[in-house]
Design a protein around this motif. Structure first.
Motif, PDB file in Angstrom:
ATOM      1  N   UNK A 129       0.831  -1.203   0.000  1.00  0.00           N
ATOM      2  CA  UNK A 129       0.000   0.000   0.000  1.00  0.00           C
ATOM      3  C   UNK A 129       0.863   1.250   0.000  1.00  0.00           C
ATOM      4  N   UNK A 130       1.927   1.230   0.802  1.00  0.00           N
ATOM      5  CA  UNK A 130       2.812   2.381   0.815  1.00  0.00           C
ATOM      6  C   UNK A 130       3.471   2.588  -0.545  1.00  0.00           C
ATOM      7  N   UNK A 131       3.946   1.506  -1.163  1.00  0.00           N
ATOM      8  CA  UNK A 131       4.628   1.618  -2.450  1.00  0.00           C
ATOM      9  C   UNK A 131       3.697   2.231  -3.495  1.00  0.00           C
ATOM     10  N   UNK A 132       2.447   1.768  -3.532  1.00  0.00           N
ATOM     11  CA  UNK A 132       1.478   2.357  -4.470  1.00  0.00           C
ATOM     12  C   UNK A 132       1.287   3.842  -4.199  1.00  0.00           C
ATOM     13  N   UNK A 133       1.143   4.206  -2.943  1.00  0.00           N
ATOM     14  CA  UNK A 133       0.895   5.608  -2.576  1.00  0.00           C
ATOM     15  C   UNK A 133       2.047   6.496  -2.997  1.00  0.00           C
ATOM     16  N   UNK A 134       3.267   6.054  -2.729  1.00  0.00           N
ATOM     17  CA  UNK A 134       4.435   6.855  -3.067  1.00  0.00           C
ATOM     18  C   UNK A 134       4.603   6.971  -4.577  1.00  0.00           C
ATOM     19  N   UNK A 135       4.323   5.896  -5.293  1.00  0.00           N
ATOM     20  CA  UNK A 135       4.442   5.935  -6.754  1.00  0.00           C
ATOM     21  C   UNK A 135       3.383   6.847  -7.366  1.00  0.00           C
ATOM     22  N   UNK A 136       2.172   6.853  -6.802  1.00  0.00           N
ATOM     23  CA  UNK A 136       1.133   7.771  -7.276  1.00  0.00           C
ATOM     24  C   UNK A 136       1.571   9.209  -7.084  1.00  0.00           C
ATOM     25  N   UNK A 137       2.145   9.497  -5.946  1.00  0.00           N
ATOM     26  CA  UNK A 137       2.649  10.840  -5.657  1.00  0.00           C
ATOM     27  C   UNK A 137       3.672  11.272  -6.705  1.00  0.00           C
ATOM     28  N   UNK A 138       4.512  10.334  -7.129  1.00  0.00           N
ATOM     29  CA  UNK A 138       5.623  10.655  -8.033  1.00  0.00           C
ATOM     30  C   UNK A 138       5.151  10.870  -9.467  1.00  0.00           C
ATOM     31  N   UNK A 139       4.254  10.012  -9.959  1.00  0.00           N
ATOM     32  CA  UNK A 139       3.912  10.054 -11.384  1.00  0.00           C
ATOM     33  C   UNK A 139       2.782  11.021 -11.704  1.00  0.00           C
ATOM     34  N   UNK A 140       2.055  11.526 -10.702  1.00  0.00           N
ATOM     35  CA  UNK A 140       0.913  12.412 -10.968  1.00  0.00           C
ATOM     36  C   UNK A 140       1.366  13.667 -11.698  1.00  0.00           C
ATOM     37  N   UNK A 141       0.523  14.133 -12.612  1.00  0.00           N
ATOM     38  CA  UNK A 141       0.864  15.336 -13.381  1.00  0.00           C
ATOM     39  C   UNK A 141       0.148  16.570 -12.861  1.00  0.00           C
ATOM     40  N   UNK A 142      -0.410  16.486 -11.653  1.00  0.00           N
ATOM     41  CA  UNK A 142      -1.136  17.626 -11.102  1.00  0.00           C
ATOM     42  C   UNK A 142      -1.082  17.568  -9.579  1.00  0.00           C
TER      43      UNK A 142
END
Length: 730
Positions: A129-142
């Motif tokens: 869950x943490x890995x998904x959250x951190x990756x979402x933070x990184x790849x988001x364009x907004x």
């Protein structure tokens, strides 16, 4: 391009750990301990793809790379629309590799470290869950996508810090981390909404274009009627509040040391390499938002934090607490670099720090596990021959964080110090900033080698395992009592120790097992993270510095609020070289002095640490108590809030509840009276009338006998009575 030109691989990196988490939620009862394999495979797949992206980026002829993939997320007719997409550029690719590679190694390490724990499957699901959250933070364009990942990271951190929920100290630490970081997140959300209010969009591209167009140039904010502040400066400072919380910067740094209550792999993943770096990533990603005034505030925050945390780490004896304060200090270095205009330096230190700090935490986990979960360095010693791989790899990481040449940390830290010196050359009134950096660097070299000497050298101060394989001596697990470690105080070892396992371990340092391989890989990355010592300049200029070119493409210079064409400065190159030469000389000299002093004190024993403690008893008392920040917040914030809540509760109970209860009681009495009147008189009248009619009806019903003679008789009687009545009245 294979990986970079396809959004499919970004989806795989992002969703693989989320699916692993879902597998644990829905099929955990079947998978059981195999959840660890599922989680490790998911993040390992992301690491392989991220490595492919990084290699492709490094071999691009044009080093500046940018890919955008946009999707509609929320829309309301033609009036409201929020797109959600991916932004894949140099910064994203580097962060993806950092997150996935370190997370994969932590997963592998955790398989050995957490083996036998009752919450083994749950632990790996939280990691996913943490890995998904951190990756979402990184790849988001907004900013909204970033904020979603930001808050999910906070939730994951709460779950992992409080993983051993049966420990009161772990539960308290988890709540403390969650609440303290929320303070910063509120400010961050205000900043995001301030930016959206002007631009009407959450996207980075639209935001940066609005800044370039000068949409913020003439906007002011009336602050409490006292003064007018620049709108963009204020929005940037609010946005930076999120970084203060997540990256544990002063004054919200107090949560990170207590977060060591979580398992050591959690410390390596979240509180050393990835989550705490999210604040630095936020500043780097949104660098255009921060005006010169905001950057100066950011620089002072980072510099002071670096020095403050380093002073506390000097006297700490818990091996994880030393590394925790070291993390806060190094994060302060990154923020300092970004604040003084060293965009490349700050982000480059994030890259190198991720590997050597993860190595230090995993190495400390190897030591703690071998020492039956003992974390006090004063009870260690002599482990060099017992844990040779751990010692060698931690020494490499220590050389890197201390700024020794040829190790990655030297190059990134040197760039930050050079940027601070260069800033001082332009603005002499900011001379305090490089002083913060050099002082923290000297202390870092001192306390890190102190950790190495106390843990791995000298005479063993630990009790060996029992010959019969039983549990170690009682004091190895009895941490509910206070122990005096020669510091003039007693302290509770119930805090900050990895005692979450329900099973006991013998104190047998002669074991490293499969956990040594993540240490070896991280040691390799620690050495080469600068891009090989002879080619680090090309690595920096071509793959980290290029994102700053986008600022010029938008027609404004870095740190400028208004769109202006960059003006060449003929003295800039001279200042840069002079600052670099000065930084190299001073940093090597200072690091050498710190290492020499630590060696003379804790290895050669030429200096008596106890004697210096007694001479500087007052200063030591302040450092040992972490400058009393927890006590200060308790006195200034917690106690007043508790006092106010108690008074409000009393007012609520005595007045509000009293009024409500009084009204309710009065209404109940009125209702009771009305009920009595209704029952006694109204119902009585109705009932009597009904009874009378009923009785009359029953009496009259006797007439209805069905006999014709009787009917005729009653008719005659009636006529007679009628005749009599008429004669009487008329």
């Amino acid at each position: 391009m294979f990986f970079l030109d396809s959004a499919f691989y970004v989806w795989v990196i992002l969703l693989a750990p989320l699916l692993a988490f879902g597998a644990r939620v829905f099929w955990g009862h079947r998978l059981k301990e195999r959840c660890a394999l599922v989680s490790t495979f998911a993040i390992g797949l992301g690491a392989m793809i991220s490595l492919g992206m990084l290699v492709e980026m490094l071999f691009l002829e044009e080093p500046w790379m940018r890919r955008e993939y946009a999707y509609d997320w929320l829309s309301a007719g033609g009036f409201f629309r929020i797109p959600m997409g991916f932004l894949i550029d140099n910064i994203t690719v580097i962060m993806l590799f950092v997150v996935t590679s370190v997370s994969t190694l932590v997963h592998v390490f955790s398989m050995g470290y957490m083996k036998g724990d009752d919450g083994y499957p749950r632990f790996f699901s939280y990691l996913s869950l943490f890995s998904f959250s951190m990756l979402l933070l990184v790849v988001a364009d907004n900013l909204i996508g970033l904020y979603m990942g930001w808050e999910l990271v906070g939730l994951s951190s709460y779950l992992l810090i409080g993983f051993w929920m049966h420990k009161p100290s772990a539960a308290i630490a988890a709540k403390k981390a969650f609440l303290v970081t929320r303070v910063g997140d509120v400010g961050m959300f205000i900043g995001i909404m301030m930016l959206w209010h002007v631009t009407g969009s959450f996207g980075y591209k639209e935001l940066f274009q609005a800044i370039a167009n000068g949409d913020f140039s003439h906007l002011k904010v009336n602050v409490l009627g006292l003064f007018h502040a620049d709108y963009l400066t204020l929005a940037g400072l609010f946005l930076f509040c999120g970084a203060i919380g997540k990256s544990a910067q002063f004054p919200l740094h107090i949560w990170l040391p207590d977060a060591m209550e979580g398992p050591t792999p959690v410390s390596a993943l979240i509180h050393a390499a990835t989550m705490v770096a999210a604040g630095v990533y936020l500043v780097a990603r949104c660098y255009l938002v921060f005006t010169p005034k905001a950057l100066i505030a950011i620089a002072y925050t980072g510099g002071f934090t670096a020095l403050l945390a380093a002073t506390i780490a000097i006297v700490a004896t818990d091996i994880k607490k030393v590394l925790a304060y070291s993390t806060i200090s190094q994060l302060g270095f990154m923020v300092l670099g970004l604040g003084v205009g060293g965009y490349v330096a700050g982000f480059f230190h994030l890259w190198t720090h991720a590997f050597f700090k993860a190595l230090l935490f995993l190495g400390s986990g190897s030591v703690i596990l071998a020492m039956a979960h003992e974390q006090d360095m004063l009870k260690m010693g002599g482990l060099r021959t017992k844990l040779p791989i751990t010692f060698a790899t931690m020494l490499i990481a220590t050389l890197a964080i201390s700024g020794v040449p040829l190790f990655s940390g030297f190059y990134s830290k040197d760039m930050i110090l050079a940027a601070a010196i260069e800033k001082t050359m332009e603005h002499p009134d900011l001379r305090l900033l490089p002083m913060f950096g050099f002082a923290a660097a000297a202390m870092t070299a001192f306390y890190m080698f102190r950790l190495i000497y106390l843990t791995f050298t000298g005479t063993p101060r630990w009790a060996p395992a029992h010959a019969d394989g039983g549990t170690p001596d009682a004091h190895a697990h009895d941490h509910g009592h206070s122990h005096d470690h020669g510091h003039g105080h007693s302290h509770d070892h119930g805090h900050g120790h990895d005692h979450g396992h329900d099973h006991h371990h013998d104190r047998n340092p002669d074991r490293e097992g499969a956990m040594k391989w993540p240490l070896i890989v991280l040691a390799f990355l620690t050495v080469v993270a600068a891009g090989w010592p002879l080619s680090e300049k090309k690595w920096i200029e071509h793959y980290i510095q290029k994102p700053t070119l986008e600022m010029y493409a938008h027609g404004r210079s870095p740190g400028s609020q208004t769109p202006v064409a960059p003006v060449p400065d003929p003295d800039a190159e001279h200042r840069r070289h002079a600052a670099h030469d000065m930084a190299v000389t001073l940093s090597v000299l200072i690091a050498g002095c710190g290492i020499a002093l630590s060696t003379a004190t804790y290895y050669l024993k030429w200096l008596d640490a106890g004697a210096w403690k007694r001479r500087l008893a007052g200063i030591h008392y302040c450092l040992w108590n972490k400058w009393f920040f927890d006590e200060l917040y308790d006195w200034m914030l917690i106690r007043p809030v508790v006092w106010l809540n108690a008074r409000l509760a009393r007012f609520d109970l005595e007045w509000i509840d009293g009024l409500v209860n009084g009204v309710a009681e009065g209404a109940a009495r009125i209702c009771a009276l009305m009920g009595w009147i209704d029952n006694t008189y109204v119902d009585g009248m109705v009932n009597e009338t009904a009874n009378t009619l009923l009785s009359s009806g029953k009496a009259l019903s006797r007439i209805q006998s069905g006999m014709l003679r009787q009917y005729l008789a009653w008719a005659v009687v009636g006529m007679v009575m009628l005749a009599v009545a008429v004669s009487l009245f008329f």
